[in-house]
Design a protein around this motif. Structure first.
Motif, PDB file in Angstrom:
ATOM      1  N   THR A  36     -40.913  38.933 -79.346  1.00 42.32           N
ATOM      2  CA  THR A  36     -39.943  39.241 -78.295  1.00 42.32           C
ATOM      3  C   THR A  36     -40.381  38.632 -76.964  1.00 42.32           C
ATOM      4  OG1 THR A  36     -39.371  41.303 -79.419  1.00 42.32           O
ATOM      5  CG2 THR A  36     -38.693  41.099 -77.128  1.00 42.32           C
ATOM      6  N   LEU A  65     -37.670  46.056 -73.843  1.00 45.51           N
ATOM      7  CA  LEU A  65     -36.545  45.568 -74.636  1.00 45.51           C
ATOM      8  C   LEU A  65     -36.716  45.963 -76.102  1.00 45.51           C
ATOM      9  CD1 LEU A  65     -33.915  43.961 -74.518  1.00 45.51           C
ATOM     10  CD2 LEU A  65     -35.256  41.906 -74.949  1.00 45.51           C
ATOM     11  N   GLY A  66     -37.931  45.865 -76.618  1.00 44.61           N
ATOM     12  CA  GLY A  66     -38.186  46.283 -77.996  1.00 44.61           C
ATOM     13  C   GLY A  66     -37.952  47.769 -78.200  1.00 44.61           C
ATOM     14  N   ASN A  69     -34.222  48.406 -78.066  1.00 48.86           N
ATOM     15  CA  ASN A  69     -33.591  47.934 -79.304  1.00 48.86           C
ATOM     16  C   ASN A  69     -33.861  48.877 -80.466  1.00 48.86           C
ATOM     17  OD1 ASN A  69     -32.165  45.639 -78.539  1.00 48.86           O
ATOM     18  ND2 ASN A  69     -33.986  44.364 -78.633  1.00 48.86           N
ATOM     19  N   ARG A  73     -30.280  51.074 -78.919  1.00 44.44           N
ATOM     20  CA  ARG A  73     -29.292  50.161 -79.509  1.00 44.44           C
ATOM     21  C   ARG A  73     -28.551  50.779 -80.698  1.00 44.44           C
ATOM     22  NH1 ARG A  73     -29.223  45.652 -83.233  1.00 44.44           N
ATOM     23  NH2 ARG A  73     -27.763  44.076 -82.505  1.00 44.44           N
ATOM     24  N   ASN A  96     -26.022  43.907 -76.534  1.00 42.37           N
ATOM     25  CA  ASN A  96     -27.337  43.296 -76.315  1.00 42.37           C
ATOM     26  C   ASN A  96     -27.516  42.856 -74.858  1.00 42.37           C
ATOM     27  OD1 ASN A  96     -27.881  43.696 -79.001  1.00 42.37           O
ATOM     28  ND2 ASN A  96     -27.548  41.572 -79.590  1.00 42.37           N
ATOM     29  N   LEU A  99     -28.249  45.883 -72.746  1.00 47.65           N
ATOM     30  CA  LEU A  99     -29.647  46.315 -72.867  1.00 47.65           C
ATOM     31  C   LEU A  99     -30.563  45.459 -71.999  1.00 47.65           C
ATOM     32  CD1 LEU A  99     -29.869  47.091 -76.683  1.00 47.65           C
ATOM     33  CD2 LEU A  99     -29.800  48.717 -74.791  1.00 47.65           C
ATOM     34  N   ALA A 122     -29.390  37.334 -73.883  1.00 48.30           N
ATOM     35  CA  ALA A 122     -29.518  38.201 -75.054  1.00 48.30           C
ATOM     36  C   ALA A 122     -29.219  37.440 -76.343  1.00 48.30           C
ATOM     37  CB  ALA A 122     -28.595  39.408 -74.913  1.00 48.30           C
ATOM     38  N   SER A 126     -32.019  36.789 -79.209  1.00 50.80           N
ATOM     39  CA  SER A 126     -31.750  37.140 -80.610  1.00 50.80           C
ATOM     40  C   SER A 126     -32.009  35.964 -81.539  1.00 50.80           C
ATOM     41  CB  SER A 126     -30.302  37.608 -80.776  1.00 50.80           C
ATOM     42  OG  SER A 126     -30.053  38.750 -80.018  1.00 50.80           O
TER      43      SER A 126
END
Length: 168
Positions: A36, A65-66, A69, A73, A96, A99, A122, A126
């Protein structure tokens, strides 16, 4: 009793994770975090409007972010299911991007200027994460960093001479 307490009950309840399993889980987490982080670095380099002030801000943004997610998410995807179905899945990119904007608000030194930067960033994060995960994924589906090549199995068979019959 709490799940942790049941692990130590007299043979009843759930079994505690072995140290090897805990080690594998931690390595998997750290590896996903590194992927990431690399993906966010690529997004910062290619998308105007995404930047970070220090390496610490980058690592913190990737960690947050992890976490988002993993926990937020799925809830957002469930709540937005009608829109996701109506747009044939394209609304997932909006979630996404949202986030990534949350990460912008919570991590000092990580900046996303506007939603379009967040949206395209995002998508790029991804794609890069997927490509890196695919590159390091084993045949059983687990992510494995290739730090040491797999050993080659022992060869069995008969030695063959390179000379032709009648020659020595």
């Amino acid at each position: 009793p709490l799940p942790a307490e049941r692990c130590f009950a007299s043979g009843k309840g759930t079994k505690a994770a072995s140290p090897a399993t805990a080690n594998l889980t931690m390595r998997h987490f750290l590896f996903r975090w590194a992927i990431t982080t690399i993906a966010v670095m690529v997004a910062e380099a290619l998308v105007n409007g995404i930047r970070y002030d220090s390496f610490g801000a980058l690592v913190g943004a990737a960690l947050l972010l992890g976490i988002l997610n993993a926990f937020l998410r799925p809830i957002l995807l469930l709540l937005m299911a009608p829109l996701i179905i109506l747009t044939l899945g394209l609304f997932i990119f909006v979630v996404n991007g949202f986030l990534l904007l949350i990460v912008n608000d919570l991590v000092h030194g990580f900046h996303v200027d506007h939603f379009s930067s967040s949206f395209w960033g995002a998508i790029l994060i991804s794609i890069v994460s997927w490509m890196l995960s695919w590159f390091f994924r084993g045949s059983d589906g687990r992510v494995r960093p290739t730090t040491h090549p797999a050993p080659i199995g022992e060869l069995t068979g008969q030695a063959v001479s390179t000379s032709r019959p009648g020659e020595e």
